[in-house]
Design a protein around this motif. Structure first.
Motif, PDB file in Angstrom:
ATOM      1  N   THR A  81       0.829  -1.204   0.000  1.00 54.90           N
ATOM      2  CA  THR A  81       0.000   0.000   0.000  1.00 54.90           C
ATOM      3  C   THR A  81       0.862   1.253   0.000  1.00 54.90           C
ATOM      4  N   SER A  82       1.752   1.349   0.963  1.00 55.57           N
ATOM      5  CA  SER A  82       2.537   2.586   1.117  1.00 55.57           C
ATOM      6  C   SER A  82       3.960   2.470   0.607  1.00 55.57           C
ATOM      7  N   TYR A 339      -6.761   7.291  -9.807  1.00 52.69           N
ATOM      8  CA  TYR A 339      -7.883   7.430 -10.742  1.00 52.69           C
ATOM      9  C   TYR A 339      -8.427   6.076 -11.161  1.00 52.69           C
ATOM     10  N   ASP A 340      -7.977   5.007 -10.492  1.00 54.15           N
ATOM     11  CA  ASP A 340      -8.391   3.676 -10.934  1.00 54.15           C
ATOM     12  C   ASP A 340      -9.747   3.262 -10.401  1.00 54.15           C
ATOM     13  N   LEU A 341     -10.151   3.757  -9.260  1.00 52.39           N
ATOM     14  CA  LEU A 341     -11.443   3.355  -8.708  1.00 52.39           C
ATOM     15  C   LEU A 341     -12.452   4.507  -8.725  1.00 52.39           C
ATOM     16  N   HIS A 393      -8.570   4.950  -2.958  1.00 51.30           N
ATOM     17  CA  HIS A 393      -7.609   3.869  -3.178  1.00 51.30           C
ATOM     18  C   HIS A 393      -6.187   4.284  -2.757  1.00 51.30           C
ATOM     19  N   CYS A 395      -3.470   2.680  -2.330  1.00 53.83           N
ATOM     20  CA  CYS A 395      -2.328   2.073  -3.037  1.00 53.83           C
ATOM     21  C   CYS A 395      -1.889   2.906  -4.227  1.00 53.83           C
ATOM     22  N   THR A 396      -2.844   3.466  -4.957  1.00 52.65           N
ATOM     23  CA  THR A 396      -2.499   4.240  -6.157  1.00 52.65           C
ATOM     24  C   THR A 396      -2.401   5.742  -5.866  1.00 52.65           C
ATOM     25  N   ASP A 399       1.683   5.508  -4.570  1.00 49.42           N
ATOM     26  CA  ASP A 399       2.675   5.161  -5.595  1.00 49.42           C
ATOM     27  C   ASP A 399       2.983   6.312  -6.551  1.00 49.42           C
TER      28      ASP A 399
END
Lengths: 421, 421
Positions: A81-82, A339-341, A393, A395-396, A399
């Motif tokens: 995650t981080s 922007y994935d979810l 989210h 995780c994203t 990153d």
């Protein structure tokens, strides 16, 4: 080793590698910058800049420490995650057993910062990575490592790569969360075959079972509970068959960030086995939580008496264009926001030191370097304003930022968190 | 300065910061690793690992050098695509005038590596960033910088931040690509008002016009051509009004990666103005090209006689799970592959040194750290195989890799490219 490596992070210099830091801080060390206690809004930080709330981060760390202790769970929060060694160490200070990771590169990051217990929630069949792992296990008796296996072929590839190394590698059999789900053997019979294959090697040692309930098809509490009971039954059966005879304890592991209440419930039912059981939860998103995906899915909505996580990220961008009454554009984009979810959520607008709700302002899209904002009649947004965005989210989000500033509620920047993706 | 900074990159050590490098190379410098000419497939590189084709990269650099020279265009490829100073310098060696960038952080990266000409294709109203910019302009007479303005308020904020600095900042008026498009003033009258506002300052100097035809609504060659003619007419009108009187040359800039043929056509029609004209193209995606979005949109499909770009990226992942005949999972995910425009494309499978087409294998999803693969009856995929994936959208490929290996067609790794996002 971990402490020294963390100290070296504070000695890194503010320079072109890091987004959002004040231009006049270039040349300072990160530690010196934090010690200056600058204000995020008035002391030269430049947009886009991602801020992690000091208070909310601490709240989340304490909440999951209390939660896992209350339910008798060991905790290896997912570090993917981080990928922030400073947060790994704070998680461990807050009671975590170790850190979960996904790929060998992440293991090298954690090892560089002295993490002693690692659960790799994935198969690992790369010979070069396995040999390095074996060398680390041989060199550091305190290093505890466990990874998943879900196929006989995977066992054979691991065994071939590890032949001649000094210490066996601990593995758990991964049970898939259902037909069409992600990794993991689909049936108990396949799991037993994998366990047999492990038993036939000298290089591997079976120490338990694992899976990821987050991939249960059409998940709801009943289906997740049923699958977790399959996982526990698998541990019981393999134990009865003597498959953990070479282990020191039996690992039973599950738990993302959406169902840890059900994991706690089912793991409480684990019967006595032939060895002590390490009930290992792996939830990672809690550390920052979010304003979207996990805000909706958090188990604390089902168990409100046990507390609530707090969304700790806010992305600050600046309005650079206001070409019509219906549109505005800010200078953060896909490089800065998840922007994935979901798209980011417009939360607040700051102008001349005053912060107001972002009334009638909505994010409608992200370009690589722009936020598209739709502005209604009640919107008060001008070029030069800062806009505070909530994100979905963790995780994203992490990153996209090699360095994240930690700020207190009044904007005082008290720390800089480095990530390694 | 640029050369020294590039040389320092080659002195960076292989360590936990970089994905995919061989574990037994840890401690070498990046320069030493490249000099070893290791093979990507057999010398310890670990998946996921992103490779940039040495030959295709060189081909793309040469092709756009020839294209822009043939059409009389100055070239400032958009550096936000790669954020790789080594590639910036190769672009300049291949004839580029300078580098286009999007936000101040990217300008600091380029400046740290000695880039002398920068076009910031965005508004810049942050006072701290403007003051640092002014200091760099004052300190380095060779530094040429141009940025966009699209509002009177933006001009006022810039002027307020820059009061008292030594050199005026060059700006171009940005014309929006249409109603509902991205940044840029919507009408010629608004552009004229912005030009008036610039003229009223001592801190800014109007040197031209710019826009981005990639945002023309429902773009087709006719609509893009019509908008580019508006942009050229705006330059002509502002010139006739004496608005470029303080400039040394007139900048007319447009051009993403989808319509540079139409830009070349319309810019060839620019009439004689009161000063020499710098026709500045900004396309950035060409450097790696891709197997998805730009493969479809490249102008070279309309002008095949002028050449063709080649997709230079391939992401290598390893199959770690094969839980059913219909499914396989590889160890690359959202952390490694672009996913904003298309999912990756399964291209080839490698096993025991033999590379075959990825027949009947299709990417159906990405988790943070997993590729979901659908496998049909003809698929031959096993745990341990490497799978080569094509990607779509260079910008969101580069930004997931702090270090990218450059490999020749036979797999020989000849260079390591650092990125700074």
């Amino acid at each position: 080793m971990g402490t020294e490596a963390l100290a070296r992070l504070a000695e890194e210099r503010v320079d072109h590698r890091f987004k959002g830091l004040p231009p006049d801080a270039h040349g300072l060390t990160l530690g010196e910058l934090a010690a200056q206690r600058r204000n995020l809004f008035t002391d030269g930080f430049t947009t886009p800049v991602l801020a992690l709330s000091a208070e909310r981060l601490e709240h989340n760390l304490r909440l999951m420490e209390a939660y896992t202790a209350r339910h008798g769970l060991a905790f290896a929060p997912h570090g993917k995650t981080s990928m922030a060694p400073q947060l790994f160490h704070r998680q461990i200070e807050h009671g975590a057993w170790g850190i979960t990771l996904a790929v060998p590169h992440q293991v090298w990051v954690a090892r560089a910062f002295g993490i002693e217990r690692i659960f790799l929630a994935n198969e690992l069949v790369d010979p070069a990575a396995l040999r390095r792992l074996a060398a680390e296990l041989a060199a550091d008796p305190a290093f505890r490592f466990v990874c998943c296996v879900d196929s006989v072929r995977g066992v054979e590839l691991m065994d071939a790569a590890l032949r001649g190394t000094a210490c066996p590698v601990d593995v758990v059999v991964e049970l898939g969360a259902g037909q069409g789900a992600r990794t993991g053997a689909r049936t108990e019979a396949e799991c037993a075959a994998v366990a047999d294959a492990v038993a036939a090697t000298k290089t591997l040692r079976l120490v338990g079972v694992a899976g990821y309930e987050g991939e249960v098809p059409q998940a709801n509490p009943e289906r997740v509970r049923a699958w977790l009971r399959r996982l526990v039954a698998l541990a019981v059966d393999l134990d009865a068959a003597g498959r953990f005879a070479r282990a020191g304890e039996i690992v039973v592991s599950a738990g993302g960030s959406a169902w840890f209440d059900v994991v706690a419930e089912v793991f409480a039912e684990i019967p006595e086995l032939s060895l002590p059981v390490l009930k290992l939860l792996r939830s990672g998103a809690y550390v920052s939580h979010d304003d979207g995906h996990y805000r909706e899915l958090t188990p604390f909505r089902r168990v409100p008496a046990e507390g609530a996580l707090e969304a700790a990220f806010r992305l600050w961008a600046q309005i650079v264009s206001r070409p019509s009454p219906e549109q505005a554009f800010a200078n953060a984009g896909k490089r800065d926001a998840a922007y994935d979810l979901h798209l980011p959520f417009a939360q607040v607008v700051r102008r001349d030191g005053v912060e107001r709700p972002a009334t009638d302002v909505r994010v409608t899209g992200l370009s690589d370097q722009h936020t598209w904002l739709s502005t209604g009649p009640a919107a008060d947004v001008e070029v030069g304003d800062w806009i505070g965005l909530g994100l979905s989210h963790p995780c994203t989000v992490f990153d996209k930022w090699p360095l994240i500033v930690v700020a207190e509620a009044d904007g005082t920047v008290v720390d800089c968190i480095r990530t390694f993706f």
